[in-house]
Design an enzyme around this catalytic site. Structure first.
Site, short mmCIF file in Angstrom:
data_model
loop_
_atom_site.label_atom_id
_atom_site.label_comp_id
_atom_site.label_asym_id
_atom_site.label_seq_id
_atom_site.Cartn_x
_atom_site.Cartn_y
_atom_site.Cartn_z
N GLY A 12 0.50 -1.45 -0.23
CA GLY A 12 -0.02 -0.20 0.37
C GLY A 12 0.98 1.39 0.19
O GLY A 12 1.95 1.38 0.74
N ARG A 16 -1.81 8.06 4.01
CA ARG A 16 -1.64 9.11 5.41
C ARG A 16 -0.50 9.80 6.31
O ARG A 16 -0.57 10.86 6.79
CB ARG A 16 -3.29 8.44 6.39
CG ARG A 16 -4.47 8.57 6.12
CD ARG A 16 -5.15 7.03 6.98
NE ARG A 16 -4.82 6.08 6.66
CZ ARG A 16 -5.80 4.61 6.48
NH1 ARG A 16 -6.62 4.63 7.81
NH2 ARG A 16 -5.36 3.48 5.82
C1 UD1 Z 1 -6.95 -3.03 6.86
C2 UD1 Z 1 -8.53 -4.02 7.30
C3 UD1 Z 1 -9.24 -3.42 8.50
C4 UD1 Z 1 -8.89 -3.85 9.63
C5 UD1 Z 1 -7.26 -3.10 9.38
C6 UD1 Z 1 -6.70 -3.30 10.79
C7 UD1 Z 1 -9.29 -4.31 4.83
C8 UD1 Z 1 -9.94 -3.65 3.52
N1 UD1 Z 1 -9.27 -3.76 6.03
O1 UD1 Z 1 -7.39 -1.54 7.05
O2 UD1 Z 1 -10.31 -4.38 8.06
O3 UD1 Z 1 -9.25 -2.85 10.45
O4 UD1 Z 1 -6.25 -2.69 8.60
O5 UD1 Z 1 -5.20 -2.25 10.54
O6 UD1 Z 1 -8.42 -4.83 4.83
N2 UD1 Z 1 -2.00 -3.41 0.96
C9 UD1 Z 1 -1.08 -4.40 0.10
N3 UD1 Z 1 -1.66 -3.70 -0.75
C10 UD1 Z 1 -3.27 -2.93 -1.35
C11 UD1 Z 1 -3.98 -2.83 -0.30
C12 UD1 Z 1 -3.12 -2.79 1.29
O7 UD1 Z 1 -0.24 -4.62 0.11
O8 UD1 Z 1 -3.67 -2.69 -2.15
C13 UD1 Z 1 -1.29 -3.79 2.97
C14 UD1 Z 1 -0.75 -2.13 3.49
O9 UD1 Z 1 0.28 -1.69 2.66
C15 UD1 Z 1 -1.18 -2.65 4.43
C16 UD1 Z 1 -1.95 -3.38 4.97
O10 UD1 Z 1 -2.31 -3.66 3.50
O11 UD1 Z 1 0.16 -3.00 4.66
C17 UD1 Z 1 -3.26 -3.52 4.97
O12 UD1 Z 1 -3.97 -1.97 4.15
P1 UD1 Z 1 -4.34 -0.59 4.61
O13 UD1 Z 1 -4.54 0.26 3.43
O14 UD1 Z 1 -3.48 -0.44 5.81
O15 UD1 Z 1 -5.43 -1.31 5.23
P2 UD1 Z 1 -6.41 -0.43 6.42
O16 UD1 Z 1 -7.72 0.54 5.90
O17 UD1 Z 1 -5.69 -0.10 7.91
CA CA Z 2 -3.62 -0.15 8.05
#
Ligand code: UD1
Ligand code: CA
Length: 460
Positions: A12, A16
């Site tokens: 990701g 933020r």
């Molecule tokens: C996510 C969860 C949420 C949980 C929270 C806990 C989802 C949709 N939501 O939200 O339910 O409460 O974590 O911290 O999963 N990432 C990828 N590829 C992508 C998108 C994200 O590798 O396409 C990785 C990010 O780098 C990160 C992790 O997945 O390490 C979580 O993604 P993030 O966007 O932070 O999700 P949250 O909104 O925190």
């Molecule tokens: Ca997160």
């Protein structure tokens, strides 16, 4: 136990954080936050660890190149957490057993909790097990929606109704999955939500509809599952790491006058009865003995400090060693493998680089000592400088036991001052000084009687 595979999501953008640095490389307790996660993963002894990278993939891979035992998978573009996990399908083809999914931005999760997760998951024979927690302010997290006792689905904050937002049980983003059927399920996740992303938590509702077993593990220590999405959360999690370290040290007999301003990295060890004054930083792989006193403003990095050492205010000590009963500072700078011998003293505005100051020796004021081997019981006068650099190469200075270097002397390296020799004040030492000799280079002093009076008369 079934085969275990770990996947860490880190593709990701971390919008933020508002940073040019990938989010998971921001440091918590002196280490990139993802290093904590990789450490917890390895503690489980898995068959494989796969990290999903995407945004700034090359920067991330380069930063993590020391971890030779992880596989990188690139997710491009980043279409959500379900899509991220799906990109590991080719790397995990043929794998069976259990997958633990970790998030690169949740650094405090302990391997103990992960082991409990695995136990729960495997003893229940579940298809998925989710770590959850009940927290005071669940804003931003996915909420656990239950029907009766059982988890029914997870709804993201953005997609939640007012009623669902009132739920305080949240998704940690950490799961155990049975690998069997997992990738098929991920292919069936749709992006029907506020962010138009493929959400991994949607697998839970899918499994429930299919009648597959889904379990939860509620953790009581909510600090463990804190995710970092902003600098504010980065500071909050860093504070927890510091507090834990300070608490552990105090319990082991270290006095910390003001824990709120004391910054000690997790890898540091400190002996009992050492006193740390406010505003001290001890970083990296440093070890500090017992009975020491470290005063405010000291910063010690990757260094070894023996027992009963005093570090006075505002010293910077990097990759150096202080033997027992030595004293340094205030305002001393030790770096590049400096070694201060037993009972030796380094005073104010003294810099030691790649220099050994032998036992009982003293360099108390305003000196630069670089690339020097200084024996025992040597006195280095104020303002002494080793001229170690000739513009091309660094050269060595040797000062043997018991020598006395008068104030304001320059030692033009390579040069040796022999055992017990004296160097007169203000000498420029260009040639070796034999043991027991006196070296002087300044011209003979001349006094002109009545000079001041004569000058005054001239002016009038
Ligand atoms: C996510 C969860 C949420 C949980 C929270 C806990 C989802 C949709 N939501 O939200 O339910 O409460 O974590 O911290 O999963 N990432 C990828 N590829 C992508 C998108 C994200 O590798 O396409 C990785 C990010 O780098 C990160 C992790 O997945 O390490 C979580 O993604 P993030 O966007 O932070 O999700 P949250 O909104 O925190
Ligand atoms: Ca997160």
């Amino acid at each position: 136990m079934a085969d275990l595979h770990v996947v860490i999501l880190a593709a990701g953008k971390g919008t933020r954080m508002k940073s040019a640095l990938p989010k998971v490389l921001h440091r918590v307790g002196g280490l990139p936050m993802i290093d904590h996660v990789i450490g917890a993963a390895h503690a489980l002894g898995p068959r494989s660890v796969t990290i999903v990278v995407g945004h700034q993939a090359d920067v991330l891979k380069a930063a993590l190149s020391a971890h030779s035992d992880v596989t990188f998978v690139v997710q491009e573009p980043q279409l959500g957490t379900a899509h991220a996990l799906l990109t590991t399908a080719p790397a995990l083809r043929g794998a069976s057993g259990t997958m633990v999914l970790l998030s690169g931005d949740v650094p405090l999760l302990s391997s103990k909790t992960l082991k409990t997760l695995l136990d729960r998951h495997e003893s229940a024979g579940a298809a998925a097990t989710v770590i959850t927690a009940v927290i005071d302010d669940p804003t931003g997290y996915g909420r656990i929606v239950r029907s009766g006792e059982k988890i029914a689905r997870i709804v993201e904050h953005r997609d939640a109704t007012e009623q669902e937002r009132a739920i305080r049980e949240i998704n940690s983003g950490i799961y155990a999955f049975a690998l069997d059927g997992l990738f098929d399920a991920l292919r069936n996740v749709a992006a029907e939500n506020a962010q138009r992303e493929y959400y991994l938590p949607d697998v839970i509702a899918l499994y429930r509809r299919q009648g597959r077993g889904v379990e939860t593990l509620l953790v009581s220590n909510v600090d463990e599952i804190r995710g970092i999405n902003s600098r504010i959360e980065l500071a909050a999690v860093s504070r927890i790491v510091r507090q834990n370290k300070n608490t552990e040290l105090m319990a082991a007999g270290v006095t910390i006058e003001d824990p709120a301003t004391t910054y000690i990295d997790p890898g540091v060890t400190i002996g009992a009865d050492t006193i740390l004054h406010p505003g001290v930083s001890i970083e990296g792989r440093s070890t500090i003995g017992g009975g020491c006193e470290i005063h405010s403003g000291a910063r010690i990095i990757d260094s070894r400090v023996g027992d009963r050492v005093t570090v006075n205010n505002c010293c910077v000590i990097t990759e150096s060693s202080l033997a027992a009963d030595s004293r340094v500072g205030p305002f001393a700078h030790l770096r590049g493998g400096a070694f201060v011998g037993e009972g030796a003293r380094v005073g104010n505005f003294v810099e030691l680089k790649k220099t050994t100051l032998g036992p009982g020796s003293k360099a108390m004021h305003l000196s630069y000592l670089g690339d020097a081997e200084i024996g025992a019981n040597v006195n280095i006068g104020a303002g002494t400088i080793t001229c170690n650099y000739d513009g091309v190469a660094k050269n060595q200075t040797t000062i043997e036991d018991g020598a006395f270097i008068g104030s304001d002397s320059q030692l033009i390296a390579p040069v040796t001052v022999g055992k017990g020799a004296y160097v007169g004040s203000g000498t420029t030492v260009r040639e070796n000084v034999p043991a027991g000799a006196l070296a002087v280079s300044a011209g003979k002093q001349r006094n002109i009687d009545g000079w001041v009076e004569k000058r005054r008369k001239k002016r009038d």
